[in-house]
Scaffold this motif. Structure first.
Motif, PDB file in Angstrom:
ATOM      1  N   ASN A 141      -6.579  15.221  -5.972  1.00 16.41           N
ATOM      2  CA  ASN A 141      -8.054  14.971  -5.842  1.00 16.41           C
ATOM      3  C   ASN A 141      -8.625  15.648  -4.591  1.00 16.41           C
ATOM      4  OD1 ASN A 141     -10.858  14.072  -5.885  1.00 16.41           O
ATOM      5  ND2 ASN A 141     -10.248  11.932  -5.518  1.00 16.41           N
ATOM      6  N   ALA A 142      -9.281  16.781  -4.566  1.00 18.76           N
ATOM      7  CA  ALA A 142      -9.948  17.452  -3.517  1.00 18.76           C
ATOM      8  C   ALA A 142     -11.039  16.959  -3.035  1.00 18.76           C
ATOM      9  CB  ALA A 142      -9.995  18.860  -3.829  1.00 18.76           C
ATOM     10  N   ASP A 143     -11.730  15.832  -3.574  1.00 17.55           N
ATOM     11  CA  ASP A 143     -13.029  15.209  -3.085  1.00 17.55           C
ATOM     12  C   ASP A 143     -13.008  13.966  -3.227  1.00 17.55           C
ATOM     13  OD1 ASP A 143     -15.518  14.804  -1.905  1.00 17.55           O
ATOM     14  OD2 ASP A 143     -16.526  15.703  -3.855  1.00 17.55           O
ATOM     15  N   PRO A 144     -12.087  13.013  -2.416  1.00 16.38           N
ATOM     16  CA  PRO A 144     -11.950  11.504  -2.700  1.00 16.38           C
ATOM     17  C   PRO A 144     -13.004  10.762  -2.351  1.00 16.38           C
ATOM     18  CG  PRO A 144     -10.789  12.401  -0.624  1.00 16.38           C
ATOM     19  CD  PRO A 144     -11.213  13.540  -1.287  1.00 16.38           C
ATOM     20  N   PHE A 166     -12.069   1.603  -0.467  1.00 15.43           N
ATOM     21  CA  PHE A 166     -12.602   0.173  -0.978  1.00 15.43           C
ATOM     22  C   PHE A 166     -12.877  -0.007  -2.494  1.00 15.43           C
ATOM     23  CE2 PHE A 166     -16.055  -2.918  -1.723  1.00 15.43           C
ATOM     24  CZ  PHE A 166     -15.756  -4.142  -0.755  1.00 15.43           C
ATOM     25  N   ALA A 167     -13.524   0.975  -3.078  1.00 21.42           N
ATOM     26  CA  ALA A 167     -13.879   0.960  -4.521  1.00 21.42           C
ATOM     27  C   ALA A 167     -12.735   0.984  -5.612  1.00 21.42           C
ATOM     28  CB  ALA A 167     -14.893   1.750  -4.921  1.00 21.42           C
ATOM     29  N   SER A 168     -11.500   1.492  -5.092  1.00 21.18           N
ATOM     30  CA  SER A 168     -10.511   1.754  -5.844  1.00 21.18           C
ATOM     31  C   SER A 168      -9.625   0.456  -5.833  1.00 21.18           C
ATOM     32  CB  SER A 168      -9.627   2.944  -5.515  1.00 21.18           C
ATOM     33  OG  SER A 168     -10.287   4.170  -5.737  1.00 21.18           O
ATOM     34  N   VAL A 169      -9.607   0.113  -4.621  1.00 19.97           N
ATOM     35  CA  VAL A 169      -8.817  -1.293  -4.331  1.00 19.97           C
ATOM     36  C   VAL A 169      -9.178  -2.428  -4.907  1.00 19.97           C
ATOM     37  CG1 VAL A 169      -7.953  -2.799  -2.543  1.00 19.97           C
ATOM     38  CG2 VAL A 169      -7.769  -0.527  -1.982  1.00 19.97           C
ATOM     39  N   LYS A 170     -10.675  -2.620  -4.929  1.00 19.29           N
ATOM     40  CA  LYS A 170     -11.501  -3.725  -5.648  1.00 19.29           C
ATOM     41  C   LYS A 170     -11.277  -3.673  -7.238  1.00 19.29           C
ATOM     42  CE  LYS A 170     -15.847  -5.871  -6.077  1.00 19.29           C
ATOM     43  NZ  LYS A 170     -17.319  -5.581  -5.679  1.00 19.29           N
ATOM     44  N   ALA A 171     -11.077  -2.354  -7.627  1.00 19.15           N
ATOM     45  CA  ALA A 171     -11.177  -2.281  -9.225  1.00 19.15           C
ATOM     46  C   ALA A 171      -9.766  -2.697  -9.690  1.00 19.15           C
ATOM     47  CB  ALA A 171     -11.789  -0.985  -9.863  1.00 19.15           C
ATOM     48  N   ILE A 172      -8.620  -2.000  -8.990  1.00 14.98           N
ATOM     49  CA  ILE A 172      -7.317  -2.205  -9.084  1.00 14.98           C
ATOM     50  C   ILE A 172      -7.014  -3.940  -9.027  1.00 14.98           C
ATOM     51  CG2 ILE A 172      -4.931  -1.852  -8.741  1.00 14.98           C
ATOM     52  CD1 ILE A 172      -5.961   0.867  -7.780  1.00 14.98           C
ATOM     53  N   ARG A 173      -7.437  -4.397  -7.939  1.00 15.50           N
ATOM     54  CA  ARG A 173      -7.184  -5.857  -7.844  1.00 15.50           C
ATOM     55  C   ARG A 173      -7.875  -6.576  -9.013  1.00 15.50           C
ATOM     56  NH1 ARG A 173      -9.317  -7.838  -2.424  1.00 15.50           N
ATOM     57  NH2 ARG A 173     -11.091  -7.501  -3.407  1.00 15.50           N
ATOM     58  N   GLN A 174      -8.880  -6.340  -9.390  1.00  9.36           N
ATOM     59  CA  GLN A 174      -9.810  -7.063 -10.560  1.00  9.36           C
ATOM     60  C   GLN A 174      -9.179  -6.942 -11.681  1.00  9.36           C
ATOM     61  OE1 GLN A 174     -13.738  -5.606 -10.149  1.00  9.36           O
ATOM     62  NE2 GLN A 174     -14.529  -7.175  -8.790  1.00  9.36           N
ATOM     63  N   ILE A 192       0.223   7.775  -5.959  1.00  7.13           N
ATOM     64  CA  ILE A 192      -0.247   8.360  -4.839  1.00  7.13           C
ATOM     65  C   ILE A 192      -1.101   9.318  -4.906  1.00  7.13           C
ATOM     66  CG2 ILE A 192      -0.133   9.109  -2.350  1.00  7.13           C
ATOM     67  CD1 ILE A 192       2.693   7.911  -2.332  1.00  7.13           C
ATOM     68  N   GLU A 193      -2.359   9.575  -4.337  1.00  6.44           N
ATOM     69  CA  GLU A 193      -3.453  10.546  -4.638  1.00  6.44           C
ATOM     70  C   GLU A 193      -3.810  11.232  -3.278  1.00  6.44           C
ATOM     71  OE1 GLU A 193      -7.176  10.182  -7.119  1.00  6.44           O
ATOM     72  OE2 GLU A 193      -7.801   9.524  -5.200  1.00  6.44           O
ATOM     73  N   VAL A 194      -3.334  12.565  -3.508  1.00  3.38           N
ATOM     74  CA  VAL A 194      -3.578  13.510  -2.326  1.00  3.38           C
ATOM     75  C   VAL A 194      -4.480  14.737  -2.501  1.00  3.38           C
ATOM     76  CG1 VAL A 194      -1.411  12.768  -1.106  1.00  3.38           C
ATOM     77  CG2 VAL A 194      -1.594  14.698  -2.929  1.00  3.38           C
ATOM     78  N   HIS A 195      -5.036  15.832  -1.718  1.00  7.62           N
ATOM     79  CA  HIS A 195      -5.622  16.622  -1.923  1.00  7.62           C
ATOM     80  C   HIS A 195      -5.442  17.602  -2.922  1.00  7.62           C
ATOM     81  CE1 HIS A 195      -7.613  20.242  -1.054  1.00  7.62           C
ATOM     82  NE2 HIS A 195      -8.786  19.449  -0.504  1.00  7.62           N
ATOM     83  N   ASP A 196      -4.094  18.051  -2.791  1.00 10.09           N
ATOM     84  CA  ASP A 196      -3.419  18.740  -4.127  1.00 10.09           C
ATOM     85  C   ASP A 196      -1.912  18.817  -3.773  1.00 10.09           C
ATOM     86  OD1 ASP A 196      -2.709  20.701  -1.882  1.00 10.09           O
ATOM     87  OD2 ASP A 196      -4.584  21.606  -2.218  1.00 10.09           O
ATOM     88  N   GLN A 201      -8.701   8.663  -8.974  1.00 16.53           N
ATOM     89  CA  GLN A 201      -8.222   8.576 -10.438  1.00 16.53           C
ATOM     90  C   GLN A 201      -7.342   7.472 -10.394  1.00 16.53           C
ATOM     91  OE1 GLN A 201      -6.361  12.759 -11.674  1.00 16.53           O
ATOM     92  NE2 GLN A 201      -7.208  13.194  -9.472  1.00 16.53           N
ATOM     93  N   LEU A 202      -6.919   6.778  -9.281  1.00 14.24           N
ATOM     94  CA  LEU A 202      -6.035   5.709  -9.074  1.00 14.24           C
ATOM     95  C   LEU A 202      -6.293   4.623 -10.144  1.00 14.24           C
ATOM     96  CD1 LEU A 202      -5.672   5.558  -5.265  1.00 14.24           C
ATOM     97  CD2 LEU A 202      -4.064   6.420  -6.905  1.00 14.24           C
TER      98      LEU A 202
END
Length: 261
Positions: free
Chosen positions: A181-184, A214-222, A157-161, A189-190
């Motif tokens: 990740n302070a600037d998602p 969206f971009a992270s989900v797409k990349a992980i699924r691929q 899980i990625e959170v602010h800090d 980094q997922l």
């Protein structure tokens, strides 16, 4: 058979809790039969909330010009206390839901719409992979809470800090990884974190639940489907938001991506 009914009701804020610096829990009450109905539904499933544009006016769900719709999930329900609760990521007043939750007070109104649903979020499996950003904590927390001790896996899980890390109880043998990740809006980094894992191989009982931008989900699924040869029945991937666009546009992108899958 459980007699579930669709929910479409204006609920009232009864309590507000700051769970972490960027996470707010809002407790809401409604008619007793509505709460009892919701108690039969799957905790963590996607629902809709109607956020009033002007909270000084009574919320009218028939007047679509008076509110904006966003997708959220109820994190829990207590029939005895006659309330449900929904968790919000606090990331500024520009986003309607974040702004509403940040300034919410007891007595404020929120529209809640739910479709009847009682299907489990994940199938029974020996190995599970859970991946998400702060928006996914409610659903991932619900999944973790229901996992049996016989299941093992990873949860990233990625959170602010660090202050935004939460205690998510589970009986499963899970390795928890918190990323900061302070600037998602400008990347995550997922994907790299998932690629760094040793995952269960084909033939093992496995399932992945991915929920993030969206971009992270797409990349992980691929990655899982292409390089790791996971089948479509072994994973669920859903993007809660898309960087730089409002939810209605993000929903269109999700539909297009699903059609192309």
């Amino acid at each position: 058979m459980i007699n579930q009914k669709p929910v479409r009701e204006v609920m009232t804020v009864t309590d507000k809790q700051t769970l972490t610096p960027h996470y707010i829990r809002i407790c809401l009450t409604a008619q007793p039969d509505t709460i009892a109905n919701i108690a039969t539904m799957t905790i963590g499933a996607n629902n809709k909330v109607a956020i009033p544009i002007d909270k000084t006016q009574a919320l009218d769900l028939e007047d679509k010009s008076s509110f904006v719709i966003r997708t959220y999930t109820h994190r829990g329900v207590d029939v005895e206390k006659q309330q449900i609760w929904i968790d919000f990521v606090a990331h500024g007043d520009e986003a309607p839901a974040s702004g509403w939750a940040t300034h919410a007070q007891v007595g404020d109104e929120l529209g809640v719409m739910m479709k009847p649903k009682n299907k489990a979020l994940c199938p029974e499996t020996d190995h599970i992979l859970l991946v998400g950003d702060a928006t996914a904590i409610p659903v991932l927390g619900a999944i973790l809470q229901d996992l049996p001790a016989t299941t093992s896996g990873h949860c990233i899980i990625e959170v602010h800090d660090k202050e935004d890390e939460q205690d998510l109880p589970t009986e499963a043998n899970m390795t928890m990884t918190w990323l900061h990740n302070a600037d998602p809006m400008h990347g995550s980094q997922l994907v790299n974190a998932v690629k760094g894992l040793t995952l269960p191989t084909a033939g093992q009982s496995r399932f992945a639940y991915i929920a993030s931008e969206f971009a992270s989900v797409k990349a992980i699924r691929q990655y899982l489907k292409g390089e790791q040869q996971w089948s479509k029945d072994e994973l669920y991937a859903f993007s809660y938001w898309k960087a730089g666009v409002a939810e209605d546009q993000s929903a269109s992108a999700r539909r297009a991506e699903k059609d192309a899958d």
